[in-house]
Motif scaffolding. Sequence first.
Motif, PDB file in Angstrom:
ATOM      1  N   ASP A   1       0.839  -1.188   0.000  1.00 56.46           N
ATOM      2  CA  ASP A   1       0.000   0.000   0.000  1.00 56.46           C
ATOM      3  C   ASP A   1       0.880   1.246   0.000  1.00 56.46           C
ATOM      4  OD1 ASP A   1      -2.192  -1.652   0.209  1.00 56.46           O
ATOM      5  OD2 ASP A   1      -2.250  -1.558   2.393  1.00 56.46           O
TER       6      ASP A   1
ATOM      7  N   THR B   1       2.528   4.387   1.431  1.00 54.91           N
ATOM      8  CA  THR B   1       2.822   4.763   2.830  1.00 54.91           C
ATOM      9  C   THR B   1       3.483   6.126   2.948  1.00 54.91           C
ATOM     10  OG1 THR B   1       4.981   3.648   2.754  1.00 54.91           O
ATOM     11  CG2 THR B   1       3.101   2.335   3.476  1.00 54.91           C
TER      12      THR B   1
ATOM     13  N   THR C   1      -1.310   9.090   0.472  1.00 55.25           N
ATOM     14  CA  THR C   1      -1.573   7.694   0.850  1.00 55.25           C
ATOM     15  C   THR C   1      -3.036   7.304   0.689  1.00 55.25           C
ATOM     16  OG1 THR C   1      -1.854   8.343   3.168  1.00 55.25           O
ATOM     17  CG2 THR C   1       0.363   7.647   2.469  1.00 55.25           C
TER      18      THR C   1
ATOM     19  N   PRO D   1      -5.894   6.020  -1.291  1.00 57.58           N
ATOM     20  CA  PRO D   1      -6.004   5.331  -2.586  1.00 57.58           C
ATOM     21  C   PRO D   1      -6.939   6.043  -3.564  1.00 57.58           C
ATOM     22  CG  PRO D   1      -6.106   3.743  -0.793  1.00 57.58           C
ATOM     23  CD  PRO D   1      -6.169   5.101  -0.171  1.00 57.58           C
TER      24      PRO D   1
ATOM     25  N   SER E   1      -2.789  -4.210  -1.994  1.00 57.26           N
ATOM     26  CA  SER E   1      -4.211  -3.883  -2.111  1.00 57.26           C
ATOM     27  C   SER E   1      -4.615  -4.065  -3.571  1.00 57.26           C
ATOM     28  CB  SER E   1      -4.465  -2.442  -1.650  1.00 57.26           C
ATOM     29  OG  SER E   1      -5.826  -2.107  -1.837  1.00 57.26           O
TER      30      SER E   1
ATOM     31  N   PHE F   1      -7.269  -1.667  -5.139  1.00 57.57           N
ATOM     32  CA  PHE F   1      -6.710  -0.362  -5.488  1.00 57.57           C
ATOM     33  C   PHE F   1      -6.025  -0.422  -6.852  1.00 57.57           C
ATOM     34  CE2 PHE F   1      -2.491   1.865  -5.176  1.00 57.57           C
ATOM     35  CZ  PHE F   1      -2.949   3.136  -5.494  1.00 57.57           C
TER      36      PHE F   1
ATOM     37  N   ARG G   1      -6.877 -10.995   0.092  1.00 53.06           N
ATOM     38  CA  ARG G   1      -5.818 -10.322   0.828  1.00 53.06           C
ATOM     39  C   ARG G   1      -5.726 -10.834   2.262  1.00 53.06           C
ATOM     40  NH1 ARG G   1      -5.364  -4.009   2.209  1.00 53.06           N
ATOM     41  NH2 ARG G   1      -3.117  -3.865   2.310  1.00 53.06           N
TER      42      ARG G   1
END
Length: 937
Positions: A404, A406, A410, A412, A439, A442, A632
């Motif tokens: 993801d 970071t 951040t 999405p 993700s 995303f 996930r």
Amino acid sequence: MRRVLFRSHLPGTGAKMKTPAPVHAWDIVLVLLSLLLAILQTTTAQKNGINIYSLTVDSKVSSRFAHTVVTSRVVNRADTVQEATFQMELPKKAFITNFSMIIDGVTYPGNIKEKSVAQKKYSAAVSRGESAGLVQATGRKTEKFQVSVSVAPAAKVTFELVYEELLSRRLGAYELLLQIHPQQLVKHLQMDVHIFEPQGISFLETESTFMTNELAKALTTFQNQTKAHIQFKPTLSQQQISPEQQDTVLNGNFIIRYDVNRTSSGGSIQIENGYFVHYFAPEGLSTLSKNVIFVIDKSGSMSGRKIQQTQEALLKILDDLRPYDQFNLISFSGEATQWKPQLVPASAENVKEAKSYVAGIQAQGGTNINDAMLMAVQLLERANREELLPARSVTLIVLLTDGDPTVGETNPSRIQKNVQEAIDGQYSLFCLGFGFDVSYAFLEKLALDNGGLARRIYEDSDSALQLQDFYQEVANPLLTSVAFEYPSNAVEAVTQDHFRLFFKGSELVVAGKLRDQSPDILSARVRGQLNLEDITFVTESSVAEQEEAFRSPKYIFHSFMERLWAYLTIQQLLEQMVSTKSDAEKQALEARALSLSLNYSFVTPLTSMVITKPEGQEQSEVAEKPVENESRHRNVYSGPALFGTHSMRDRMSRITAGVFGQGPGFPMRFGQLGPSGPIHPPYLPDPSHHTTWGAVLPDIALASVSSAISVPDQASRDLDIRIKETTTTAPPPAPIQAPSVILPLPGQSENQLCVDLKHSQGLLNLLSDPGQGVEVTGHYEMGKAKFMWIDVTFKNPQLQVRASPEHVVVTRNRRNSAYKWKETLYSVVSGLKMTMDKAGLLLLSSPDRVTIGLLSWDGPGEGLRLLLRDVDRFSSHVNGTLGQFYQDVLWGPPAAADDSKRTLRVQGRDHSATRELKLDYQEAPPGKEIFCWSVEL
């Protein structure tokens, strides 16, 4: 011997009691392990009351649309109620359309309902303490469907599962994947696949991960111009691992790949029962030039194996760029860095420099996806303004990340918005998500918003190959701005008919309904853009002739094209739901997809199947379609299917590792000296046999066993003394080594030659025979005294096999298939047979050809080895480092002073040959000692 001793200590075995010997820790080990095994075997025997007496798989493929029916019939042969569990792994792209159970003559169907309705039943079941049977993601390509039911003594149950899918063309082939995991011998086991393709079948090949030469006798293939029938019907004896073992060898995949005939017009319109489907994949088009930016995540989470595999893949991908392509690299962690200030041509010099840059990438820091993506778009915009992007070229951005965002932006949703606004429909974005921590939802939306697609890269030894395969799918764009046009008075309800790109090896598919008053001839135009001009393809199809063509084959299921249209429409609506921004539009798309799912009985992400059971059992279970995003943070289980039991394999391996491992107090391996001779543990389960157990012992019990079987220090000291007493003080002899290669020499005065590569380094042309259409090359490292890889390349069929210490990779039509050593494989490609057994021997053979073997040898001097058979089939044109020995070879007489030395003349050059003791790696490890004439090259 140890087992006999163990039995004499047990009361009630029928053996005459003797005065017991002193009990040592070694005896305790044997007693506890044998007791543990006895418990497991007893529990397994209890589970064996459920017997599968019939298992059939019937798949009908009509114009790429596959309709598969799996029927399993079982009987409870136990004298108590038993639980039968039906498991089936099916392709991820497939939709379940029906499931039913017949128990005591009563049919219990599965009813497909809207997800929210099914969830109410599921919630009610949970509140009563009942479980829900869900379809679970189990691997890269499969999902597992599972239902359990209680079966009375002597009662029979019939399970039937039906699923459907549209086979997509990838790298020049359609692939039908079937899983076979009965876990027991089945009296009547049969698989039938019927294929009907009006365009004509251009090639057909099969591959299996469980097939043996004995099982291959049960496989028959029939093919004519438009039809094929593949049948697999093994007998009970063919299913057995061996005559002594009642376990089944059937456990794995059966894959059928094929393609159809194509013309330069590229189109085929097929019509059945008022619906049409238009397949488009023209041949003979030139590849468009492309501009590619690779955006590479080098954050800390990519460190280790991930970044190594990414580098390995990029090195290969860079080699595949054409000189007229342009490219650049952007690597990012907390900040983004571009390799060059602008796109550069893929010249040999630039590619070499890019490889050095890739090799130097180090993983550390955070993940700033937003800035990296915007940098890529800005780089392209600058090139566009400066007119550096060739007209009608294709521009691609390829993002690879494992986590993801970071750092920086951040959120999405904001990243997706920023990227879409920046790209503004000008370029195509492809997103590769590495592993299960990423993700995926995303990345999927990010790609679909920008005319591309997302793909998950699975963390495994072949991750680099997965990356290469994906790139190969998009590496050769043939057309841009592809539009399908039909007369408005002829068709309606047409699926997606505009596509941004068409790639080599793929296929565009459009389906729709015919209007009531449609003309007798359905015509279509497909417009697209080539390098220098626009092009139009015109295709016409007679409605009456097409309808008749699909009425005649007896195995075509009714109204399949209507179901194909519904399947394709639902898939496209689900994709549109991901990329739409309007809530109202999303609801409208969802309503339409739900309506079609219910009307055609498809288990999709919007529907669920409620499975009813007899009264007194769990009254309802719910089968749902997994979504890729939901995978996930999920542990993926890819265990056996079709009547599985809990597996003790992993837990047992931990126990045996504790007993026979290399830990302190027990420095032994199998075959080393024990108190009464070599340790050979036949009473331990072999992990390679996929043993399943009916019950799982509590962890606390296993912990107790583990602690009980640890060897006390005094026993260790006694054991050391015994070992010393049985050994001599003479230094051990030097181990006999296996040569680099053993060459059989039929018709020569000596029948084989041992070749040691003592002075050869790097890339070697080992064998080349134009007459046989085969070439063998290898990379040899003198320092390690082993091959780093060996390549076998065939001219017909065009196919390459690369063996490395990790795995074997078969490349055909730019498609890579990776196989781990010692996994069984049976594949037939245009007459070339590839087989691999559990010993790690891969054989490549075909009629009238030399048989080439590749072996992962784990005996002394472990490494890759080459085997040759049928060498009398080499042509007179064979050459190469090893091939030269199959030309005119002259043996000189033994030397007068030493008859263990001779001279070997090959192609005018003399080689010294010495009679030596060598290890024959063609035998199972540790090998067989042989005398042969050894030559150093």
